[in-house]
Design an enzyme around this catalytic site. Structure first.
Site, PDB file in Angstrom:
ATOM      1  N   ASP A  39      40.944   6.268   2.720  1.00  0.00           N
ATOM      2  CA  ASP A  39      40.832   6.598   4.144  1.00  0.00           C
ATOM      3  C   ASP A  39      42.103   6.162   4.848  1.00  0.00           C
ATOM      4  O   ASP A  39      42.759   5.202   4.424  1.00  0.00           O
ATOM      5  CB  ASP A  39      39.651   5.849   4.773  1.00  0.00           C
ATOM      6  CG  ASP A  39      38.308   6.440   4.358  1.00  0.00           C
ATOM      7  OD1 ASP A  39      38.234   7.655   4.197  1.00  0.00           O
ATOM      8  OD2 ASP A  39      37.351   5.662   4.198  1.00  0.00           O
ATOM      9  N   ASP A 309      33.300   3.944   3.899  1.00  0.00           N
ATOM     10  CA  ASP A 309      32.634   2.913   4.694  1.00  0.00           C
ATOM     11  C   ASP A 309      31.305   3.374   5.280  1.00  0.00           C
ATOM     12  O   ASP A 309      30.504   2.547   5.714  1.00  0.00           O
ATOM     13  CB  ASP A 309      33.546   2.434   5.834  1.00  0.00           C
ATOM     14  CG  ASP A 309      34.023   3.568   6.725  1.00  0.00           C
ATOM     15  OD1 ASP A 309      33.531   4.697   6.539  1.00  0.00           O
ATOM     16  OD2 ASP A 309      34.866   3.327   7.599  1.00  0.00           O
ATOM     17  N   ASP A 313      29.463   8.472   2.832  1.00  0.00           N
ATOM     18  CA  ASP A 313      30.458   8.264   1.779  1.00  0.00           C
ATOM     19  C   ASP A 313      29.811   7.859   0.452  1.00  0.00           C
ATOM     20  O   ASP A 313      30.474   7.878  -0.591  1.00  0.00           O
ATOM     21  CB  ASP A 313      31.444   7.153   2.181  1.00  0.00           C
ATOM     22  CG  ASP A 313      32.338   7.578   3.340  1.00  0.00           C
ATOM     23  OD1 ASP A 313      32.619   8.775   3.445  1.00  0.00           O
ATOM     24  OD2 ASP A 313      32.748   6.706   4.120  1.00  0.00           O
ATOM     25  N   ASP A 408      40.547 -21.520 -32.055  1.00  0.00           N
ATOM     26  CA  ASP A 408      40.386 -20.099 -31.787  1.00  0.00           C
ATOM     27  C   ASP A 408      40.066 -19.802 -30.302  1.00  0.00           C
ATOM     28  O   ASP A 408      40.824 -19.081 -29.636  1.00  0.00           O
ATOM     29  CB  ASP A 408      39.313 -19.540 -32.708  1.00  0.00           C
ATOM     30  CG  ASP A 408      39.130 -18.049 -32.569  1.00  0.00           C
ATOM     31  OD1 ASP A 408      39.888 -17.446 -31.795  1.00  0.00           O
ATOM     32  OD2 ASP A 408      38.261 -17.476 -33.249  1.00  0.00           O
TER      33      ASP A 408
END
Length: 412
Positions: A39, A309, A313, A408
């Site tokens: 956006d 937002d 969306d 390890d």
């Protein structure tokens, strides 16, 4: 254990950089991102708008304290205020009301005593809103409208020649990177209000140009994206000329090519998948159209990060490989649909999160390569005596435990 710890440490570091990861696996996907669809307002810009230019149908005014605020432009702001909320959340409406507080306070252009009777909200088909007011002592009602200039021209049913003149005024304001709103007014004496805004006899009043400064960090972040092989697409509801000027200022490639929401609406998925390889600016886009953009990029086998937002969306955020919601101004629905939440709504935070994602993925590859490299010798040294009966055991259980539990994991 190594994968989980590495991802968890990465999530912790991202949080310090204002990026909240909601799904652990998203960290790995972030590192593979090839496209960011962002956006404009509030992400690439500061979302801190100010009224900087006005047009009253014949003349322009660049707003400044030195020039003041001449009477011929008062009506533009007057009806801009009437068509806005009393306590607005929208930065554009805040800027218009602030303009009124600064210049029109105590004048006949501020109508605190008027009562709002009805509001016609913005819709997908008509990007304009109207509010109807009544006032004591008269049956007459006043209607104030504001919205996208082309929607206001349509509401006013202007002739083609006048629309062309006003469109050139809009373009002149847009060349400065301004977001432009049209303002109109109408009056009605009938007690019953019509169902749609087009039934009012609107008169065009003027244009309001609002400036939203670009975030300082954005141009550098855009360049970092290009250096990292990531393309950036800007999606906005602004007028195309405004959007393309902002794209130029932030450093987007090919800023003078754009696709509008109307063009996108009639475009096939196959055609969009081809066009989107060259176009980085999408203007006059409504939230529902973001999903079509995501699908086109995924059709091209791209890894897509999409910002959003609002409630509308959510489908695009869900469909994207990485959905990025705004933490400051985002809705709960958008955040629930996302993999990542930006706590400061800043584009640079997305770039920082992708950089961290790549680093974590790189470290994981090294760690897994190391794990295989150390386990092959341990297994080999343990199995050699099985094939040679005379050889003693090269590694005792205590050695293997020490290698497996201490050396390890620490080295990994």
């Amino acid at each position: 254990a190594v994968v989980t710890i590495a991802l968890s440490l990465g999530v912790q570091k991202m949080t310090k950089r204002h990026a909240l990861v909601r799904r652990l696996a998203a960290v790995e996907t972030l590192g593979s991102t090839t496209y960011i669809c962002s956006d404009k307002t509030g992400t690439l810009t500061e979302n801190r708008m100010t009224v900087t230019m006005l047009y009253n149908g014949s003349d322009f005014l660049t707003v400044s304290k030195e020039i003041g605020f001449p009477e011929p432009f008062h009506e533009v702001i007057e009806y801009g205020i009437l068509s806005s909320q009393v306590n607005p959340f929208d930065p554009m409406e805040k800027a218009i009301i602030l303009m009124g507080d600064n210049y029109l306070k105590g004048t006949e252009h501020i109508h605190r005593d008027w009562e709002m009777e009805k509001e016609y909200p913005l819709s997908r088909d008509l990007l304009a809103m109207s509010r109807v007011f009544s006032y004591t002592g008269t049956r007459e009602k006043t209607i104030a409208a504001k919205g996208a200039p082309e929607a206001i021209f349509d509401l006013c049913h202007l002739p083609a020649g006048e629309v062309a003149t006003l469109a050139s005024a809009v373009e002149k304001m847009s060349l400065n990177g301004l977001r432009v709103l049209g303002v109109a007014r109408a009056k009605i004496s009938e007690p019953d209000l019509p169902d749609i805004q087009h039934d009012f006899d609107f008169r065009f009043i003027g244009l309001i140009g609002l400036y939203d400064p670009i975030r300082e960090t954005v141009p550098l972040a855009i360049q970092e994206c290009y250096q990292a092989g990531i393309r950036v697409i800007m999606i906005t509801g602004d007028y195309p000329v405004s959007a393309m000027n902002i794209a130029r200022d932030i450093g987007l490639k090919n800023p003078w090519a754009s696709i509008t929401g109307n063009e996108l609406q009639v475009m096939s998925d196959e055609e969009l998948a081809v066009r989107i390889r060259e176009v980085n600016v999408f203007a006059r886009i409504v939230p529902e159209q973001k999903l079509k953009i995501v699908d086109a990029l995924k059709k091209n086998n791209e890894i897509v990060a999409m910002t959003g937002d609002g409630v509308n969306d959510a489908p695009a955020l869900k469909a994207a490989n990485i959905g990025i919601a705004m933490g400051d101004r985002g809705t709960d629905v958008a955040r629930e649909s996302s993999s990542l939440v930006l706590m400061d709504d800043n584009f640079s935070s997305i770039v920082g999160a992708i950089r961290m994602g790549r680093r974590i993925f790189d470290n994981l590859q090294k760690a897994l390569a190391y794990i295989f490299a150390i386990h092959v010798p341990i297994a080999g040294l343990s199995l050699i005596p099985v094939f040679f009966a005379d050889l003693p055991l090269l590694l005792w259980p205590a050695h293997i435990v020490f290698l497996e539990l201490i050396i390890d994991p620490a080295c990994s």
